[in-house]
Design a protein around this motif. Structure first.
Motif, PDB file in Angstrom:
ATOM      1  N   GLN A   9      33.436  92.243  97.813  1.00  0.00           N
ATOM      2  CA  GLN A   9      33.858  91.472  98.987  1.00  0.00           C
ATOM      3  C   GLN A   9      35.097  92.081  99.637  1.00  0.00           C
ATOM      4  O   GLN A   9      35.204  92.125 100.855  1.00  0.00           O
ATOM      5  CB  GLN A   9      34.121  90.018  98.611  1.00  0.00           C
ATOM      6  CG  GLN A   9      32.851  89.246  98.391  1.00  0.00           C
ATOM      7  CD  GLN A   9      33.107  87.794  98.104  1.00  0.00           C
ATOM      8  OE1 GLN A   9      33.946  87.455  97.263  1.00  0.00           O
ATOM      9  NE2 GLN A   9      32.391  86.926  98.786  1.00  0.00           N
ATOM     10  N   ASP A  12      33.995  95.004 101.665  1.00  0.00           N
ATOM     11  CA  ASP A  12      33.341  94.526 102.886  1.00  0.00           C
ATOM     12  C   ASP A  12      34.380  94.056 103.907  1.00  0.00           C
ATOM     13  O   ASP A  12      34.299  94.382 105.092  1.00  0.00           O
ATOM     14  CB  ASP A  12      32.365  93.393 102.539  1.00  0.00           C
ATOM     15  CG  ASP A  12      31.535  92.955 103.727  1.00  0.00           C
ATOM     16  OD1 ASP A  12      31.185  93.804 104.574  1.00  0.00           O
ATOM     17  OD2 ASP A  12      31.213  91.753 103.805  1.00  0.00           O
ATOM     18  N   ARG A 142      30.619  86.000 110.254  1.00  0.00           N
ATOM     19  CA  ARG A 142      30.045  86.470 108.984  1.00  0.00           C
ATOM     20  C   ARG A 142      31.108  86.495 107.883  1.00  0.00           C
ATOM     21  O   ARG A 142      30.885  85.984 106.777  1.00  0.00           O
ATOM     22  CB  ARG A 142      29.441  87.862 109.172  1.00  0.00           C
ATOM     23  CG  ARG A 142      28.832  88.458 107.920  1.00  0.00           C
ATOM     24  CD  ARG A 142      28.265  89.849 108.183  1.00  0.00           C
ATOM     25  NE  ARG A 142      29.268  90.813 108.599  1.00  0.00           N
ATOM     26  CZ  ARG A 142      30.073  91.467 107.762  1.00  0.00           C
ATOM     27  NH1 ARG A 142      30.007  91.258 106.465  1.00  0.00           N
ATOM     28  NH2 ARG A 142      30.952  92.343 108.227  1.00  0.00           N
ATOM     29  N   ILE A 143      32.262  87.043 108.187  1.00  0.00           N
ATOM     30  CA  ILE A 143      33.329  87.126 107.189  1.00  0.00           C
ATOM     31  C   ILE A 143      33.863  85.731 106.861  1.00  0.00           C
ATOM     32  O   ILE A 143      34.192  85.437 105.710  1.00  0.00           O
ATOM     33  CB  ILE A 143      34.460  88.065 107.671  1.00  0.00           C
ATOM     34  CG1 ILE A 143      33.934  89.507 107.784  1.00  0.00           C
ATOM     35  CG2 ILE A 143      35.671  87.992 106.750  1.00  0.00           C
ATOM     36  CD1 ILE A 143      33.460  90.117 106.475  1.00  0.00           C
ATOM     37  N   GLU A 145      32.165  82.987 106.721  1.00  0.00           N
ATOM     38  CA  GLU A 145      31.213  82.392 105.781  1.00  0.00           C
ATOM     39  C   GLU A 145      31.373  82.984 104.384  1.00  0.00           C
ATOM     40  O   GLU A 145      31.261  82.279 103.388  1.00  0.00           O
ATOM     41  CB  GLU A 145      29.791  82.562 106.295  1.00  0.00           C
ATOM     42  CG  GLU A 145      29.509  81.697 107.512  1.00  0.00           C
ATOM     43  CD  GLU A 145      28.194  82.020 108.199  1.00  0.00           C
ATOM     44  OE1 GLU A 145      27.416  82.864 107.692  1.00  0.00           O
ATOM     45  OE2 GLU A 145      27.944  81.435 109.276  1.00  0.00           O
ATOM     46  N   GLU A 146      31.656  84.277 104.304  1.00  0.00           N
ATOM     47  CA  GLU A 146      31.848  84.915 103.003  1.00  0.00           C
ATOM     48  C   GLU A 146      33.138  84.482 102.325  1.00  0.00           C
ATOM     49  O   GLU A 146      33.188  84.388 101.097  1.00  0.00           O
ATOM     50  CB  GLU A 146      31.861  86.445 103.156  1.00  0.00           C
ATOM     51  CG  GLU A 146      30.506  87.047 103.427  1.00  0.00           C
ATOM     52  CD  GLU A 146      30.554  88.555 103.517  1.00  0.00           C
ATOM     53  OE1 GLU A 146      31.463  89.177 102.938  1.00  0.00           O
ATOM     54  OE2 GLU A 146      29.673  89.123 104.186  1.00  0.00           O
TER      55      GLU A 146
END
Length: 162
Positions: A9, A12, A142-143, A145-146
């Motif tokens: 993570q 990413d 997106r990030i 949510e991660e």
């Protein structure tokens, strides 16, 4: 959460921050308020506030990127430091994008159901600013949510350690 998952993570998020910093810096280095043909003082003040927020977002992203790089280079991998960094990135970058403290724009949460962009401006803005924010929004979503996990997990750990 295992070390390898947190490390993945972090990698990413680092890639996301590299892209974000590049896009923001390119825009801020190439665009001035005077180029945008602002027509009145109120519009000028609003665009100035947007630029201020974009600069702040660029700085927060650079700081997060630097923190990710340091942690990824350290041996052994420092999971607690990585989790704290991801939590900080969530608050400083992601939340600042969706809900800036200076109220330069806001997130319309209903847009998530319609498939439209959720960032809305209080006043009309030049197309270049609108395109910039739209180009960043999907990756920020997106990030977000991660990293939402770190929001609750890190807070829980802090409360339990007291």
């Amino acid at each position: 959460m295992g070390n390898s998952l947190v490390q993945t993570q972090l990698i990413d998020v680092k890639e996301f921050l590299i892209q974000t910093v590049t896009v923001l810096e390119n825009f801020l280095n190439e665009t001035t308020i005077s180029q945008l043909n602002v027509s009145n003082d109120e519009e000028h003040t609003y665009i100035k506030m947007i630029f201020s927020n974009l600069r702040k977002l660029a700085v927060y992203s650079e700081e997060g990127l630097e923190a990710c790089s340091v942690i990824l280079q350290s041996e052994p991998f420092q999971k607690p430091a990585a989790e704290k960094t991801l939590y900080k990135i969530y608050h400083q970058c992601i939340e600042e994008f969706f809900s800036p403290k200076n109220d330069a724009w806001y997130e319309d949460s209903r847009s998530a159901y319609t498939g439209k962009n959720s960032i809305k401006f209080y006043h009309s803005v030049p197309e270049s600013i609108s395109k910039l924010v739209k180009s960043l929004e999907a990756d920020f979503q997106r990030i977000r949510e991660e990293l939402e996990y770190y929001e609750t997990d890190y807070r829980t750990k802090m409360i339990q350690s007291k």
